[in-house]
Design a protein around this motif. Sequence first.
Motif, mmCIF file in Angstrom:
data_model
loop_
_atom_site.group_PDB
_atom_site.id
_atom_site.type_symbol
_atom_site.label_atom_id
_atom_site.label_comp_id
_atom_site.label_asym_id
_atom_site.label_seq_id
_atom_site.Cartn_x
_atom_site.Cartn_y
_atom_site.Cartn_z
ATOM 1 N N TYR A 59 45.469 -120.232 51.515
ATOM 2 C CA TYR A 59 45.342 -121.271 50.492
ATOM 3 C C TYR A 59 43.879 -121.684 50.374
ATOM 4 C CZ TYR A 59 47.254 -125.100 47.643
ATOM 5 O OH TYR A 59 47.596 -125.932 46.608
ATOM 6 N N LEU A 60 43.301 -121.518 49.180
ATOM 7 C CA LEU A 60 41.930 -121.943 48.915
ATOM 8 C C LEU A 60 41.956 -123.073 47.902
ATOM 9 C CD1 LEU A 60 41.674 -118.947 50.004
ATOM 10 C CD2 LEU A 60 39.500 -118.864 48.773
ATOM 11 N N LEU A 61 41.230 -124.152 48.206
ATOM 12 C CA LEU A 61 41.245 -125.348 47.371
ATOM 13 C C LEU A 61 39.813 -125.798 47.080
ATOM 14 C CD1 LEU A 61 42.784 -127.825 46.125
ATOM 15 C CD2 LEU A 61 42.649 -128.875 48.396
ATOM 16 N N VAL A 62 39.503 -125.965 45.810
ATOM 17 C CA VAL A 62 38.202 -126.494 45.372
ATOM 18 C C VAL A 62 37.061 -125.783 46.110
ATOM 19 C CG1 VAL A 62 36.954 -128.604 44.752
ATOM 20 C CG2 VAL A 62 39.399 -128.716 45.167
ATOM 21 N N SER A 63 37.087 -124.475 46.020
ATOM 22 C CA SER A 63 36.095 -123.675 46.732
ATOM 23 C C SER A 63 35.574 -122.587 45.802
ATOM 24 C CB SER A 63 36.720 -123.046 47.984
ATOM 25 O OG SER A 63 37.198 -124.060 48.862
ATOM 26 N N GLU A 64 34.400 -122.051 46.124
ATOM 27 C CA GLU A 64 33.829 -121.007 45.284
ATOM 28 C C GLU A 64 33.145 -119.951 46.127
ATOM 29 O OE1 GLU A 64 29.355 -122.398 44.068
ATOM 30 O OE2 GLU A 64 30.989 -123.187 42.829
ATOM 31 N N GLY A 65 33.037 -118.769 45.530
ATOM 32 C CA GLY A 65 32.259 -117.707 46.143
ATOM 33 C C GLY A 65 32.873 -117.091 47.375
ATOM 34 N N ASN A 66 34.171 -117.288 47.608
ATOM 35 C CA ASN A 66 34.799 -116.735 48.801
ATOM 36 C C ASN A 66 35.340 -115.327 48.530
ATOM 37 O OD1 ASN A 66 34.841 -119.106 50.795
ATOM 38 N ND2 ASN A 66 35.643 -120.020 48.911
ATOM 39 N N LEU A 67 35.437 -114.536 49.592
ATOM 40 C CA LEU A 67 36.041 -113.212 49.541
ATOM 41 C C LEU A 67 37.294 -113.210 50.392
ATOM 42 C CD1 LEU A 67 36.109 -110.147 48.939
ATOM 43 C CD2 LEU A 67 34.598 -109.835 50.928
ATOM 44 N N VAL A 68 38.422 -112.876 49.754
ATOM 45 C CA VAL A 68 39.701 -112.771 50.457
ATOM 46 C C VAL A 68 40.155 -111.332 50.280
ATOM 47 C CG1 VAL A 68 42.052 -113.646 50.626
ATOM 48 C CG2 VAL A 68 40.195 -115.192 49.967
ATOM 49 N N SER A 69 40.133 -110.551 51.359
ATOM 50 C CA SER A 69 40.368 -109.119 51.207
ATOM 51 C C SER A 69 41.197 -108.540 52.339
ATOM 52 C CB SER A 69 39.028 -108.376 51.133
ATOM 53 O OG SER A 69 38.342 -108.444 52.354
ATOM 54 N N ASN A 70 41.971 -107.523 51.986
ATOM 55 C CA ASN A 70 42.696 -106.697 52.957
ATOM 56 C C ASN A 70 43.611 -107.511 53.878
ATOM 57 O OD1 ASN A 70 41.463 -103.951 52.391
ATOM 58 N ND2 ASN A 70 39.627 -105.180 52.785
ATOM 59 N N ASN A 71 44.113 -108.621 53.381
ATOM 60 C CA ASN A 71 45.068 -109.407 54.145
ATOM 61 C C ASN A 71 46.499 -108.987 53.787
ATOM 62 O OD1 ASN A 71 43.124 -111.540 55.313
ATOM 63 N ND2 ASN A 71 42.662 -111.549 53.120
ATOM 64 N N MET A 72 47.412 -109.221 54.715
ATOM 65 C CA MET A 72 48.834 -108.979 54.476
ATOM 66 C C MET A 72 49.562 -110.302 54.630
ATOM 67 S SD MET A 72 49.491 -105.307 56.357
ATOM 68 C CE MET A 72 51.118 -105.212 55.609
ATOM 69 N N VAL A 73 50.195 -110.739 53.541
ATOM 70 C CA VAL A 73 50.864 -112.034 53.522
ATOM 71 C C VAL A 73 52.306 -111.810 53.095
ATOM 72 C CG1 VAL A 73 50.836 -114.358 52.588
ATOM 73 C CG2 VAL A 73 48.687 -113.129 52.898
ATOM 74 N N SER A 74 53.245 -112.266 53.902
ATOM 75 C CA SER A 74 54.647 -112.012 53.582
ATOM 76 C C SER A 74 55.532 -113.170 53.992
ATOM 77 C CB SER A 74 55.128 -110.731 54.276
ATOM 78 O OG SER A 74 55.075 -110.864 55.682
ATOM 79 N N MET A 75 56.663 -113.238 53.330
ATOM 80 C CA MET A 75 57.754 -114.152 53.656
ATOM 81 C C MET A 75 57.336 -115.616 53.685
ATOM 82 S SD MET A 75 59.903 -111.863 56.416
ATOM 83 C CE MET A 75 58.491 -111.433 57.424
ATOM 84 N N SER A 76 56.457 -115.987 52.759
ATOM 85 C CA SER A 76 56.125 -117.409 52.611
ATOM 86 C C SER A 76 57.264 -118.115 51.884
ATOM 87 C CB SER A 76 54.829 -117.568 51.822
ATOM 88 O OG SER A 76 53.771 -116.884 52.462
ATOM 89 N N ALA A 77 57.485 -119.373 52.242
ATOM 90 C CA ALA A 77 58.527 -120.142 51.568
ATOM 91 C C ALA A 77 58.129 -120.458 50.132
ATOM 92 C CB ALA A 77 58.810 -121.420 52.335
ATOM 93 N N ASP A 78 56.838 -120.544 49.850
ATOM 94 C CA ASP A 78 56.351 -120.738 48.490
ATOM 95 C C ASP A 78 55.512 -119.519 48.100
ATOM 96 O OD1 ASP A 78 57.210 -123.370 47.287
ATOM 97 O OD2 ASP A 78 56.544 -124.043 49.251
ATOM 98 N N HIS A 79 54.219 -119.685 47.949
ATOM 99 C CA HIS A 79 53.368 -118.593 47.481
ATOM 100 C C HIS A 79 52.673 -117.900 48.640
ATOM 101 C CE1 HIS A 79 54.218 -120.736 43.880
ATOM 102 N NE2 HIS A 79 53.251 -121.639 43.997
#
Length: 670
Positions: free
Chosen positions: A167-187
């Motif tokens: 979860y990224l909030l009010v942020s800029e210039g970040n790199l989010v890469s090659n992550n594996m995200v599963s089975m979240s109750a929301d997003h």
Amino acid sequence: MTLGSGIGTATEIVVQSGQSIQDAVNSSVSGDEIIVSPGNYTENLRITTSDLIVRSASGNPEDTIVTANNPAEDAIYVEANNVTIRDLSINGAGNDRAGIYLIRSSNCTIENNELLNDALGIYLKNSAYNLILNNKAAEGKRAVNVDRSNYNTVSGNTVSNQRYGIYLLVSEGNLVSNNMVSMSADHGIVLESCSNTSLENNTASSNEDNGIHLVGSSGNNLTGNTVDSNLVYGIYLTDSSRNNLTNNTALNSSRGIFLFRSGESVLSGNTVSNSGDGILIASTENSNISENTVLDNSVSGISLQNSSTCVISDNILSNSTLGINLAFSGNSTVINNSVLGGGRGLNLQDSNYNTLFNNTALNNRYGAYLLRSGWNVLSNNTVNESDDHGIVLENSSNYNDITSNIASSNRAYGIYLAGSNNNNLSSNEASGNSRGVYLITSNGNTLLKNTVLNNGEYAILLSYSSGNNISENEASNSNRGIHLSTSSDNTLSGNTIVSNSISGVYMASTSNNNIFFNNYLNNNVNADVKQGSAGNILNTTKTAGTSITGGPYIGGNYWAKPDGTGFSQTAADADGDFIADGVFNVSNSGYTDYFPLVVASETQQPVIPANITDSQTETLTNESEMPANESELDIIATESITNETETTTHENESEYEYESEYEYESEYEY
């Protein structure tokens, strides 16, 4: 606790099982390395010393476990720069507390840690240029939370069973890469009010809401991500503009990629399949959807809803109920797309002022379908081999420009208009269909320079249609050339009507006040005009101008027969004006062509043919027998109506029920 010499002034501090890691931190100085031996450590750590490394001795997080002694505090609190924490297992941070919390910290590295049962796994606040690498997090609220923190890298992490994965909030210039995200109750991955962020090569799967979710976030790049089997949307953008979505794969969701109020975005090179809607753009302007592959979607492949000034180009779509769908959308361009094997290849519903150019729609139920849609341009499209019709205009689809399209080998009609008026159909090709061009209850349309060949039943058929202008078309090699069934006040001129096996032109007894002139006919039966019709005219006033046979006057029609015995092939033209010296009566109809055309020669003399074999007769008269005034040529047949009943079969196709409004989420509550 063991101290050892390091490089320069740095010291290695080894913490044994049963000792306190915090004591080692308190005794350290910048540049030191704290090495934690395998064991269980129950404490909350607070790090305020910069240039510090805290790591496990084994490099294996599973045997070096740090559990928060006080769940109401962060397990590890960092307020320092250049801190590295790696190879630890960290758990037990309670409600709204983090396993590792970085605040006002820069250039830190959080690597290869395992976070279990922490409310917030790794939390960055007001922190920049940090690396969050190859960590694992399970059973929490947010595994990685980046809040008002810029230019960080979150890469290679594995996240599961969170409320939100990353979860990224009010942020800029970040790199989010090659992550594996599963089975979240929301997003799975969320950007809220973020900009200039790159989401690259992440996998978000089996989340109960959306795989990737952007809200109020603009100017971001989403590239190479895979979103699979998310319950609602694969990738969802709301109130997020100027984003680029390229080379992503979205599978097995209610909607693959959905942009809502998210204009000026680019979607390119994505693969979307096995969803309800593949790519859905709603309440959005100035977006570009290009070079995507969209397959096997049960509702629509690419759809615009309440959107304008978008471009849909160079996409490949197959097996979607609606291939490219525009609903309540205008001023958009659909160009160079390929739509195969679906329901409606190109579908417009309540959509005006759009341009559809150079698209190919093959093996769909319908090639192109316009419903209550006007002022659109369909040009240079190929709509072939449809199970039903090639191009359909239905239910007040008015003022459209249908030009230079190919509608061939469709099982029913090449081009079909129902209840649609004032359209221009020009330079289209409709061949090899059951019926070429069909107008029913459609008035004021123009059919100009269309090539309608080799259709089974009819080349051009009008039923209950009036005020249409049918000019310079070729209607040939069908059972019937131009067929008027209960259709009046139409003008037919300059058409080539040849080699039709049953009739060239047909007017039913209920077809009145039609004008038929300057047409070229060469059929065994050129005209079948039923008794009982009234006010039909088979010529116009003799007027200077180039006729369909190349003569200097426009008047009536050229009446030929395949065996060379047609009236115009044998009639005299003593004065060489390309107008026969006699008139041509269509037998059993009461109608006469007063200025039939011929192909004249200088030596031609008046000749009365010895034998007329198609029941059409020639009448030679002196000029004194012609009507005194050319305006009197409007001859009304007075013969009684015969018992013959004109039957027109029309299958009333039920209007495709397309859901025109979606239940959009106007604001997500976090």
